[in-house]
Design a protein around this motif. Structure first.
Motif: not given
Length: 479
Positions: A430-439
């Motif tokens: 929820p608060t991670g820099l890259l967000g919920p979707q994996a690059p």
């Protein structure tokens, strides 16, 4: 079970730890502790130690304020904040093995607006570089008032002088960690990248590194002496002391931090120049000419350069605060007034370039151009003219899914890919820099691989950028 590794530096022996890709040494001093009056002096050699120094625990960090971004976890970028301790002018080293033959060396200079950050932050874990045959060095330097406030009786740009001292330490000691002193790449991001741009124009930097990587920095981010004196006057007034090194030396670090809010947002515009930092930080280099206009003064002509920016740099300063959605045209003009001598003309030009853009998107574009893109372009073109085929350019466009996509390809977003950490759980959620979707899994391999290749050979894998024949490598979808 193998014993812990020990390496011999000129100041004394240090003991590190082993990991799956090599060895890790922490908190090795490259200069004497900056305490008392020494906080405002040039860095001095460390006196050394007897016996074997423990290099397994994290270093103290430079005095710095708490920085928060609403709903976004930036701790991997800024690190733990201020961890008090006298000896924070230190380096951390990841190496495949201290006993290896001479390997390429990469020295990382952290960002943080010249007011925060540490080389020990989680995003700068060097295991992937050690895995790929590179000795990775990260460092701390003085920031904020001790690092950059222009004071009578103190040398200017003390944070930059610290970086020079750390590079000198690398030259003298890195062979003990398996590194090749003649194949050093200095790289950094944001304020750290701006420092590297200054190194390219600094005579004392000659011979300290062979290559440089500038990630989202600026060759035009320095304050003029007049602008710097406005910050000094404000700091002096806030403390009620004379604007001298002797007077400031009597002020404890926590008090220096307390006055920082009174310095942020100062009007630094003059009749001839705007604020290169758009009011976001009161600290920068203090120089009579911008580094992009002074490259012939330093080692730039002999240094291979990799340089670039992200496609939506300015979103970091708006997205976490809903300013992308709630900005008005008046807000756009206010932002433009900080960074352009003719704000109306600047907004008209930007509106023509981005027809249909919202007010928030225009503000983001203004910040990105002023803080990073314009100064990067000027430095890129100046180096390409000077170096004759030793300049490589990139553009990073992968868009984070954090904050419902509002961050996009913002400032700092390339770092997990450079350090090959994009799959770490603490960068997601929820608060991670890259967000919920994996690059996409290939992107980190592409970016990290290009940085490693550049450190080895000076060629990241694409054609050089030349005047009249520009070449830019795009990572991720770049508009």
């Amino acid at each position: 079970m193998q014993p812990d590794p020990v390496a011999q530096t000129r100041a004394g022996a240090v003991r590190g730890v082993r990991h799956e890709y090599g060895e890790h040494y922490r908190a090795i001093p490259y200069a004497a502790a900056p305490v008392g009056r020494a906080r405002f002096a040039a860095p001095a050699p460390h006196p050394g130690w007897s016996g074997v120094r423990d290099a397994t625990q994290p270093s103290p960090t430079a005095p710095q304020p708490v920085r928060e971004f609403a709903g976004l976890d930036m701790a991997p970028y800024f690190g733990p904040g201020w961890v008090p301790g006298e000896e924070y002018l230190t380096v951390n080293i990841h190496t495949p093995s201290a006993g290896d033959p001479a390997l390429p060396v990469m020295v990382y200079v952290h960002g943080g607006g010249s007011v925060s950050g540490t080389g020990g932050a989680a995003l700068y874990d060097g295991r992937a570089f050690a895995r790929d045959g590179v000795v990775l060095v990260t460092l701390n330097y003085r920031i904020g008032i001790p690092g950059f406030l222009d004071l009578e009786g103190a040398p200017a740009n003390r944070g930059l002088r610290d970086v020079l001292a750390a590079l000198g330490w690398v030259r003298d000691n890195i062979a003990a960690f398996g590194g090749d002193r003649d194949n050093v790449t200095v790289f950094g991001q944001s304020a750290g990248a701006t420092l590297i741009g200054a190194l390219l124009a600094t005579p004392e930097a000659t011979g300290l590194f062979r290559r440089a990587i500038i990630q989202s920095g600026s060759g035009t981010g320095a304050f003029t002496p007049e602008q710097a004196q406005r910050v000094t006057s404000a700091a002096s007034a806030a403390l009620g002391v004379a604007p001298t090194a002797d007077a400031f030396a009597a002020i404890p670090d926590d008090r220096l931090l307390e006055i920082l809010p009174k310095l942020t947002g100062l009007d630094l515009r003059t009749e001839t120049v705007a604020d290169p930092l758009a009011g976001l930080s009161p600290f920068s280099l203090v120089l009579p000419r911008q580094p992009a206009d002074s490259l012939t003064n330093g080692p730039a002509a002999e240094v291979d350069l990799l340089i670039g920016t992200n496609t939506e740099e300015g979103r970091l300063y708006l997205g976490p605060y809903d300013d992308l959605d709630n900005s008005t045209y008046a807000d756009v003009l206010t932002t433009a007034a900080h960074i352009h001598l003719d704000p109306h003309a600047a907004v008209e030009a930007l509106t023509a370039r981005y027809p249909g853009a919202s007010a928030g998107e225009l503000r983001s574009a203004l910040l990105g151009q002023a803080l990073f893109e314009a100064g990067t372009k000027r430095l890129l073109e100046a180096h390409a003219r000077l170096s004759g085929g030793h300049t490589h350019a990139y553009r990073f466009g992968y868009r984070s899914t954090a904050m419902r996509g509002r961050l996009g390809a913002t400032h700092t977003i390339e770092l997990p890919f450079v350090f090959d950490l994009a799959d770490e759980p603490w960068l997601h959620g929820p608060t991670g820099l890259l967000g919920p979707q994996a690059p996409p899994p290939y992107l980190a391999a592409q970016v990290h691989g290009a940085w490693v290749a550049f450190a080895h050979t000076g060629n990241p894998g694409w054609s050089a950028h030349r005047a009249g024949s520009p070449t830019v490598r795009h990572f991720g979808p770049c508009p």
